[in-house]
Design a protein around this motif. Sequence first.
Motif, PDB file in Angstrom:
ATOM      1  N   LYS A   1      -2.916   8.407   3.993  1.00  0.00           N
ATOM      2  CA  LYS A   1      -2.348   6.790   4.378  1.00  0.00           C
ATOM      3  C   LYS A   1      -3.128   5.952   3.462  1.00  0.00           C
ATOM      4  O   LYS A   1      -2.357   5.158   2.953  1.00  0.00           O
ATOM      5  N   ALA A   2      -4.622   6.100   3.275  1.00  0.00           N
ATOM      6  CA  ALA A   2      -5.018   5.108   2.436  1.00  0.00           C
ATOM      7  C   ALA A   2      -4.531   5.373   0.842  1.00  0.00           C
ATOM      8  O   ALA A   2      -4.201   4.090   0.410  1.00  0.00           O
ATOM      9  N   PHE A   3      -4.169   6.529   0.496  1.00  0.00           N
ATOM     10  CA  PHE A   3      -3.526   6.466  -0.878  1.00  0.00           C
ATOM     11  C   PHE A   3      -2.069   5.965  -0.914  1.00  0.00           C
ATOM     12  O   PHE A   3      -1.636   5.673  -1.892  1.00  0.00           O
ATOM     13  N   ARG A   4      -1.443   6.223   0.135  1.00  0.00           N
ATOM     14  CA  ARG A   4      -0.142   5.560  -0.030  1.00  0.00           C
ATOM     15  C   ARG A   4      -0.108   4.064   0.189  1.00  0.00           C
ATOM     16  O   ARG A   4       0.799   3.593  -0.607  1.00  0.00           O
ATOM     17  N   VAL A   5      -1.197   3.492   0.671  1.00  0.00           N
ATOM     18  CA  VAL A   5      -1.185   2.024   0.682  1.00  0.00           C
ATOM     19  C   VAL A   5      -1.615   1.581  -0.924  1.00  0.00           C
ATOM     20  O   VAL A   5      -0.711   0.836  -1.432  1.00  0.00           O
ATOM     21  N   LEU A   6      -2.465   2.431  -1.534  1.00  0.00           N
ATOM     22  CA  LEU A   6      -2.879   2.083  -2.870  1.00  0.00           C
ATOM     23  C   LEU A   6      -1.528   2.490  -3.917  1.00  0.00           C
ATOM     24  O   LEU A   6      -1.445   1.523  -4.891  1.00  0.00           O
ATOM     25  N   ASN A   7      -0.848   3.399  -3.781  1.00  0.00           N
ATOM     26  CA  ASN A   7       0.488   3.738  -4.408  1.00  0.00           C
ATOM     27  C   ASN A   7       1.541   2.815  -4.399  1.00  0.00           C
ATOM     28  O   ASN A   7       2.517   2.738  -5.099  1.00  0.00           O
ATOM     29  N   ALA A   8       1.134   1.816  -3.105  1.00  0.00           N
ATOM     30  CA  ALA A   8       2.429   0.845  -2.985  1.00  0.00           C
ATOM     31  C   ALA A   8       2.266  -0.138  -4.140  1.00  0.00           C
ATOM     32  O   ALA A   8       3.506  -1.091  -4.525  1.00  0.00           O
ATOM     33  N   PHE A   9       1.193  -0.363  -4.655  1.00  0.00           N
ATOM     34  CA  PHE A   9       0.969  -1.488  -5.944  1.00  0.00           C
ATOM     35  C   PHE A   9       1.373  -0.593  -7.055  1.00  0.00           C
ATOM     36  O   PHE A   9       1.167   0.351  -7.557  1.00  0.00           O
ATOM     37  N   THR A  10       2.601  -1.349  -7.710  1.00  0.00           N
ATOM     38  CA  THR A  10       3.402  -0.584  -8.590  1.00  0.00           C
ATOM     39  C   THR A  10       2.938  -0.810 -10.218  1.00  0.00           C
ATOM     40  O   THR A  10       3.355  -0.088 -11.083  1.00  0.00           O
ATOM     41  N   PHE A  11       2.224  -1.812 -10.283  1.00  0.00           N
ATOM     42  CA  PHE A  11       1.640  -2.297 -11.680  1.00  0.00           C
ATOM     43  C   PHE A  11       0.450  -3.045 -11.598  1.00  0.00           C
ATOM     44  O   PHE A  11       0.196  -3.344 -10.482  1.00  0.00           O
ATOM     45  N   ALA A  12      -0.229  -3.029 -12.615  1.00  0.00           N
ATOM     46  CA  ALA A  12      -1.507  -3.695 -12.910  1.00  0.00           C
ATOM     47  C   ALA A  12      -1.365  -5.287 -12.557  1.00  0.00           C
ATOM     48  O   ALA A  12      -0.567  -5.791 -13.086  1.00  0.00           O
ATOM     49  N   GLY A  13      -2.148  -5.619 -11.569  1.00  0.00           N
ATOM     50  CA  GLY A  13      -2.026  -7.074 -11.584  1.00  0.00           C
ATOM     51  C   GLY A  13      -1.162  -7.606 -10.434  1.00  0.00           C
ATOM     52  O   GLY A  13      -1.036  -9.008 -10.094  1.00  0.00           O
ATOM     53  N   GLU A  14      -0.240  -6.617  -9.913  1.00  0.00           N
ATOM     54  CA  GLU A  14       0.560  -7.185  -8.784  1.00  0.00           C
ATOM     55  C   GLU A  14      -0.172  -7.326  -7.434  1.00  0.00           C
ATOM     56  O   GLU A  14      -0.979  -6.697  -6.925  1.00  0.00           O
TER      57      GLU A  14
END
Length: 252
Positions: free
Chosen positions: A11-24
């Motif tokens: 789940k933690a990595f799902r949260v991190l993967n929710a950011f789709t580009f640098a600086g979002e």
Amino acid sequence: MATPVNASVIKAFRVLNAFTFAGEKLTLAQLTKRVDINVATLHRFLLTLEHVGAVVRTPDGAFELGLLLADLGGRVSVTDALHNIVQPHVEALAQRFGETIHAAILDQDMVCYVAKGEGSRSLTVITHIGKRLPAYCTGLGKALMSQLDGEALEQCISRQTFKRFTDKTTTSVADLRKELRLIRRRGYAMDNEEVETGLRCVAVPVPGASVRLAISMSAPTTRLNQTKIREVARALQHHAEQISEQISGKAP
């Protein structure tokens, strides 16, 4: 009995993967829409990720990826990481068909091999990991280009330097665009003796991967007729889906 995976880490990595580009920058409400986690649990995950530096909170209360990930990313070789994921798949395909299997990434106007499965048949393809070939006339290159659109596609096409290797080589932008449309419809790309007379290649893109990646099988035309092409394409697509799941962390 297999050791169970830790659901909280997933789940933690799902949260991190929710950011789709640098600086979002994403608010808690925006993140809730992107991940299937209830608000209270998601907030706890964000506080924990913030504590270790994986995310940071912006002055307006949103969240963005933290410097910890940049530090960790700097320690990883993308090609080595891809090789470790892809190599078992290309070896399995090479063993099944007895032909040469490649995986490659798109690098500007070229494809670069990141993994290879050696064929057991006679007249195999002599290549090596790190070898680079033009994208416009290779099965891998066209499979990779078929996943691009908009400005990214236009830039890739503009970088191509069309050179005729055989009398079947694609040598014009119009022909390349036509073939890319065909690849998108049928789901696989072909190099039909475009680089070397007597050699065919079937290639498919790895869907949804964060890195542009494709896998292929190369064989003499005598061993790769239309019926075989369809069988190979299905097998490549099956492994491409598994590779995509492993890269995205969705594989069990």
